[in-house]
Structures are given as structure tokens and as C-alpha cells.
Design an enzyme around this catalytic site. Structure first.
Site, PDB file in Angstrom:
ATOM      1  N   ALA A 112       0.836  -1.225   0.000  1.00  0.00           N
ATOM      2  CA  ALA A 112       0.000   0.000   0.000  1.00  0.00           C
ATOM      3  C   ALA A 112       0.863   1.265   0.000  1.00  0.00           C
ATOM      4  O   ALA A 112       1.609   1.488  -0.939  1.00  0.00           O
ATOM      5  CB  ALA A 112      -0.985  -0.027   1.168  1.00  0.00           C
TER       6      ALA A 112
ATOM      7  N   LYS B 231       2.087 -10.074  -5.137  1.00  0.00           N
ATOM      8  CA  LYS B 231       3.038  -9.044  -4.677  1.00  0.00           C
ATOM      9  C   LYS B 231       4.478  -9.521  -4.854  1.00  0.00           C
ATOM     10  O   LYS B 231       5.358  -8.752  -5.257  1.00  0.00           O
ATOM     11  CB  LYS B 231       2.763  -8.687  -3.215  1.00  0.00           C
TER      12      LYS B 231
HETATM   13  N1  LIG Z   1      -7.970  -1.210   0.000  1.00  0.00           N
HETATM   14  C1  LIG Z   1      -6.648  -1.357   0.154  1.00  0.00           C
HETATM   15  O1  LIG Z   1      -6.119  -1.389   1.270  1.00  0.00           O
HETATM   16  C2  LIG Z   1      -5.773  -1.466  -1.055  1.00  0.00           C
HETATM   17  C3  LIG Z   1      -4.376  -1.498  -0.906  1.00  0.00           C
HETATM   18  C4  LIG Z   1      -3.562  -1.567  -2.059  1.00  0.00           C
HETATM   19  C5  LIG Z   1      -4.165  -1.638  -3.300  1.00  0.00           C
HETATM   20  N2  LIG Z   1      -5.536  -1.640  -3.395  1.00  0.00           N
HETATM   21  C6  LIG Z   1      -6.128  -1.747  -4.726  1.00  0.00           C
HETATM   22  O2  LIG Z   1      -6.852  -0.571  -5.047  1.00  0.00           O
HETATM   23  C7  LIG Z   1      -7.832  -0.895  -6.054  1.00  0.00           C
HETATM   24  C8  LIG Z   1      -9.169  -0.281  -5.664  1.00  0.00           C
HETATM   25  O3  LIG Z   1      -9.611  -0.869  -4.448  1.00  0.00           O
HETATM   26  P1  LIG Z   1     -10.968  -0.377  -3.741  1.00  0.00           P
HETATM   27  O4  LIG Z   1     -10.935  -0.982  -2.387  1.00  0.00           O
HETATM   28  O5  LIG Z   1     -11.138   1.085  -3.887  1.00  0.00           O
HETATM   29  O6  LIG Z   1     -12.080  -1.126  -4.644  1.00  0.00           O
HETATM   30  P2  LIG Z   1     -13.651  -0.819  -4.697  1.00  0.00           P
HETATM   31  O7  LIG Z   1     -14.085  -0.065  -3.495  1.00  0.00           O
HETATM   32  O8  LIG Z   1     -14.290  -2.134  -5.028  1.00  0.00           O
HETATM   33  O9  LIG Z   1     -13.808   0.155  -5.961  1.00  0.00           O
HETATM   34  C9  LIG Z   1     -13.543  -0.236  -7.254  1.00  0.00           C
HETATM   35  C10 LIG Z   1     -13.985   0.844  -8.214  1.00  0.00           C
HETATM   36  O10 LIG Z   1     -13.519   0.481  -9.523  1.00  0.00           O
HETATM   37  C11 LIG Z   1     -14.619   0.616 -10.434  1.00  0.00           C
HETATM   38  N3  LIG Z   1     -14.417  -0.246 -11.597  1.00  0.00           N
HETATM   39  C12 LIG Z   1     -14.451  -1.592 -11.667  1.00  0.00           C
HETATM   40  N4  LIG Z   1     -14.207  -2.012 -12.935  1.00  0.00           N
HETATM   41  C13 LIG Z   1     -13.997  -0.887 -13.682  1.00  0.00           C
HETATM   42  C14 LIG Z   1     -13.706  -0.647 -15.039  1.00  0.00           C
HETATM   43  N5  LIG Z   1     -13.574  -1.653 -15.915  1.00  0.00           N
HETATM   44  N6  LIG Z   1     -13.566   0.629 -15.454  1.00  0.00           N
HETATM   45  C15 LIG Z   1     -13.708   1.667 -14.599  1.00  0.00           C
HETATM   46  N7  LIG Z   1     -13.991   1.498 -13.279  1.00  0.00           N
HETATM   47  C16 LIG Z   1     -14.130   0.238 -12.834  1.00  0.00           C
HETATM   48  C17 LIG Z   1     -15.809   0.240  -9.606  1.00  0.00           C
HETATM   49  O11 LIG Z   1     -16.995   0.638 -10.261  1.00  0.00           O
HETATM   50  P3  LIG Z   1     -18.401  -0.147 -10.059  1.00  0.00           P
HETATM   51  O12 LIG Z   1     -18.924   0.356  -8.768  1.00  0.00           O
HETATM   52  O13 LIG Z   1     -19.185   0.285 -11.258  1.00  0.00           O
HETATM   53  O14 LIG Z   1     -18.066  -1.608 -10.072  1.00  0.00           O
HETATM   54  C18 LIG Z   1     -15.485   1.015  -8.325  1.00  0.00           C
HETATM   55  O15 LIG Z   1     -15.804   2.387  -8.490  1.00  0.00           O
HETATM   56  C19 LIG Z   1      -7.838  -2.427  -6.160  1.00  0.00           C
HETATM   57  O16 LIG Z   1      -7.090  -2.835  -7.260  1.00  0.00           O
HETATM   58  C20 LIG Z   1      -7.151  -2.857  -4.869  1.00  0.00           C
HETATM   59  O17 LIG Z   1      -6.503  -4.117  -4.981  1.00  0.00           O
HETATM   60  C21 LIG Z   1      -6.341  -1.540  -2.315  1.00  0.00           C
END
Ligand SMILES: NC(=O)c1ccc[n+]([C@@H]2O[C@H](COP(=O)([O-])OP(=O)(O)OC[C@H]3O[C@@H](n4cnc5c(N)ncnc54)[C@H](OP(=O)(O)O)[C@@H]3O)[C@@H](O)[C@H]2O)c1
Length: 360
Positions: free
Chosen positions: A152, A224
Site C-alpha cells: 500500500a 506481490k
Molecule cells: N484497500 C486497500 O487497502 C488497497 C491497498 C492496495 C491496493 N488496493 C487496490 O486498489 C484498487 C481499488 O480498491 P478499492 O478498495 O477502492 O475497490 P472498490 O471499493 O471495489 O472500488 C472499485 C472501483 O472500480 C470501479 N471499476 C471496476 N471495474 C472498472 C472498469 N472496468 N472501469 C472503470 N472502473 C471500474 C468500480 O466501479 P463499479 O462500482 O461500477 O463496479 C469502483 O468504483 C484495487 O485494485 C485494490 O486491490 C487496495
């Protein structure tokens, strides 16, 4: 002092990370203008189906604006819009977890975008794509930053890259890469609580994926590890990683999530057995381990001295030990929260600011 610079951000994904990022940008806006003459504008935000366009950049009312004015879109329409408005200094931010979205990376790069990504997918697909992406970046003189893919907000990728580029010999990278598995084993080592209850608690705390088997399978740790190995120019594939899954065979993908939850007590006895077999100064840790000389990538459960950096880990922290020739016997250690929306969005924003200082 340099001239004013406006950087245009197109944000894909407005879930946990994307929306936190928007709020962090808003909070630091004035300081960026004053200290760095940098203005960050977000003319487009999108989820998987809808996009909201505002040529002047979204404002504090972005959530209601998105609900009211967003429209279905295709990636070509995004590209046409930025061309039509002659936006310069373009960064596409991937805050999705989408596999299909990574198909847009090369077209975006070819149309003038740099990329910042929290999404691990592009770096963990087959090596051929990894390579093609870098060729496209070089050809179009564009950058791709993805610090949050590993640990992260922790500066893991940057550190590994700097050591590698400066000619240090990295021999091994080892650590607890997953916040959820860190919590599970840190708790299990210090308390007399059934393993299934700890998984359940971790899930209730929002530390695991909705289906905890995604964490317990070791696949996220393996991804990772793969990203770190590739930073060292090791041309390896996901299938080359030896993964010790913690999901018992009888509860793997062939059972439903409901069945897994109702039968998770089946994990208790085997883990008690593992704990009983430990020596008094040892704890269990689930680690990623890259041995560079042997070209070996492993994700496994180990018994570890409780006084080591890995053994002393607390809460849901991650730890990365980087062993190099220059650092000798004692590794360089990076430790802290390795997950969470605030630290992750902050890491994405750091990438955006770093990239903004590079582009003109
Ligand atoms: N949370 C953590 O601690 C953390 C740490 C490191 C990395 N990450 C990474 O950060 C990323 C986001 O995580 P998050 O927790 O924010 O996920 P999330 O809350 O599920 O949000 C995902 C977002 O992406 C959108 N989306 C999905 N497919 C898409 C596409 N094809 N084109 C455009 N938008 C799209 C979704 O839209 P809809 O609502 O329409 O589906 C939603 O707005 C992930 O890859 C995760 O692995 C997270």
C-alpha cells in the site's frame, strides 16, 4: 520558482481508494499550489459503467454531480474528450480491481496518458504483456507508477527499484506482505483462540476479502512477490511461484462461501497441531520469500523466532526485509500498515505528485 503547471487526472474507480483520493487531493490542493505551483484537475471520474465530465475539474459536489450527471461511456469517448479540450499533462489513475480495464493501458499511453495504478493486475499478467506495456511506455515517453501495488503506502517498490538501479545486489526479499494474514497469525500466536474465530474476527474488521479464502489461498501474497521479482528483472510468471495454500482441500473453490464459513472450524485442529509443535521462542508467520540466486519464489507458512522483525510484528502490519550485498547480514526493513484506504490513497497521490514533477 517554476511556472504554474496544471496536471489533468482521469480517475477510473471511485470506490474506497478512488473516493478517498479525491478527498485527499481536495485537502492538499492549496498547499500544492503554494509550495509547488502545481494544480491538479480531475476533469473525468468513472466507475465501470458511467463517467462524469467537467472540463474545469470536479468540485466538492462531485458525488451528487456523479449521481446526477454521469453518463455511460467507452474509453474512446474519454480519449476524444481530452483531445477535444486539448488537455495537457494527462495521468490516468487506475483505482479499479479490474482485469479488463488493463486492456485500456496501452491505448491510453498511445494517446498521451501517463498511468498511476493501485490495481495489481497489469503487473501480474503474463510476462509478454508486462513487457509490451513497458515497450509502449518507452516508445511514447510515458511513465507508469504503481507504488501501492505492494505494501500500500509503504515505499517498497521505490526502495527495491533504487537499490537495483544503483547497482546493489539484492539477494533476497522476504516478509509478511498481507495485512489480513499478518493479523491472523499475530493474533493466533499470542492468544489461545480458535483459528476459525480469528478468521471470522478479521473478516468482521474488514481486513479480509469478502471470501477469506482469497487471502488464505496465498494468491494475493504471490502477486506481490511476482511484482517485486519482476522489478529485479526476473522474467517469471505467476505459475512459477510455489504457493502453500492455507485453505484445506475439502473447503477449496468447489465449496460455496456459505459452506466454507459454516465448516471453518475444520481449520482449528490442524493449526493447533502446528502451534503445539513450535519451540517456546517461535511463532507462525505466513511469508512471501524471493531467493534471487535460486530464482525461487515461495509463499509459505514458517516458524519464526519471536524476536525477529517478522516475529515481533503487531496488528495488521506488513513487513518487508530486503537483503542486499551493501546491507550485509542485516536486512533493510520496511514496516507499517500495508493496507487501508487512507494509506493507499495517500500512496497513489504521492505517485501522482512525483509524476507531476517529472512531466512538463
Ligand atoms: N484497500 C486497500 O487497502 C488497497 C491497498 C492496495 C491496493 N488496493 C487496490 O486498489 C484498487 C481499488 O480498491 P478499492 O478498495 O477502492 O475497490 P472498490 O471499493 O471495489 O472500488 C472499485 C472501483 O472500480 C470501479 N471499476 C471496476 N471495474 C472498472 C472498469 N472496468 N472501469 C472503470 N472502473 C471500474 C468500480 O466501479 P463499479 O462500482 O461500477 O463496479 C469502483 O468504483 C484495487 O485494485 C485494490 O486491490 C487496495
Amino acid at each position: 520558482m517554476s511556472n504554474n503547471k496544471t496536471v489533468h487526472l482521469v480517475l477510473f474507480g471511485i470506490g474506497q481508494i478512488g473516493s478517498t483520493l479525491i478527498n485527499q487531493i481536495e485537502a492538499v490542493r492549496l498547499r500544492l499550489q503554494q509550495d509547488q505551483n502545481l494544480q491538479l484537475k480531475i476533469p473525468i471520474i468513472a466507475n465501470s459503467k458511467l463517467a462524469f465530465f467537467d472540463k474545469d475539474g470536479i468540485s466538492g459536489t462531485w458525488e451528487t454531480d456523479f449521481d446526477t450527471f454521469s453518463v455511460p461511456y467507452k474509453i474512446d469517448e474519454i480519449i476524444s474528450y481530452v483531445n477535444q479540450h486539448k488537455f495537457e499533462n494527462l495521468i490516468a489513475i487506475d483505482a479499479t480491481a479490474s482485469v479488463t480495464f488493463t486492456n485500456n493501458y496501452i491505448p491510453l499511453i498511445e494517446n498521451g496518458f501517463h498511468i498511476v495504478s493501485a490495481n495489481k493486475v497489469a503487473n501480474t499478467l503474463r510476462y509478454e504483456f508486462y513487457q509490451a506495456l513497458r515497450v509502449a511506455l518507452k516508445k511514447n515517453n510515458k511513465s507508469f507508477l504503481y507504488e501501492t501495488n505492494v505494501g500500500a503506502g509503504l515505499p517498497v517498490i521505490e526502495t527495491v527499484k533504487n537499490l537495483y538501479n544503483s547497482g546493489d545486489q539484492i539477494n533476497r526479499i522476504r516478509g509478511v506482505f498481507s495485512g489480513s494474514l499478518s493479523y491472523i497469525f499475530n493474533t493466533f500466536s499470542n492468544a489461545d483462540v480458535p483459528f476459525s474465530k480469528i478468521i471470522n474476527d478479521a473478516s468482521n474488521l474488514g481486513l479480509t476479502e469478502p471470501d477469506a479464502r482469497e487471502d488464505l489461498s496465498g494468491n494475493d501474497v504471490a502477486r506481490k512477490l511476482l511484482i517485486l521479482a519482476r522489478e529485479l528483472n526476473i522474467k517469471t510468471e505467476f505459475q512459477d511461484i510455489v504457493i502453500e495454500s492455507l485453505v484445506p482441500k475439502q473447503l477449496n473453490g468447489k465449496t460455496t462461501l456459505h459452506q466454507f464459513k459454516s465448516r471453518s472450524k475444520e481449520l482449528d485442529a490442524p493449526f493447533v497441531k502446528l502451534k503445539t509443535a513450535l519451540e517456546t521462542n517461535q511463532v507462525l508467520r505466513y511469508v512471501g520469500d524471493l531467493d534471487v540466486a535460486k530464482n525461487k519464489l515461495e509463499v509459505k507458512l514458517i516458524s519464526e523466532d519471536r524476536n525477529s522483525a517478522l516475529g515481533q510484528l503487531k496488528g495488521a502490519d506488513s513487513v518487508f526485509e530486503i537483503f542486499t550485498k551493501s546491507y550485509g547480514e542485516q536486512p533493510l526493513v520496511i514496516q507499517g500498515a500495508g493496507a487501508g484506504k487512507h494509506v493507499t490513497a495517500r500512496g497513489v497521490l504521492s505517485d501522482v505528485i512525483k509524476l507531476s514533477s517529472l512531466i512538463n
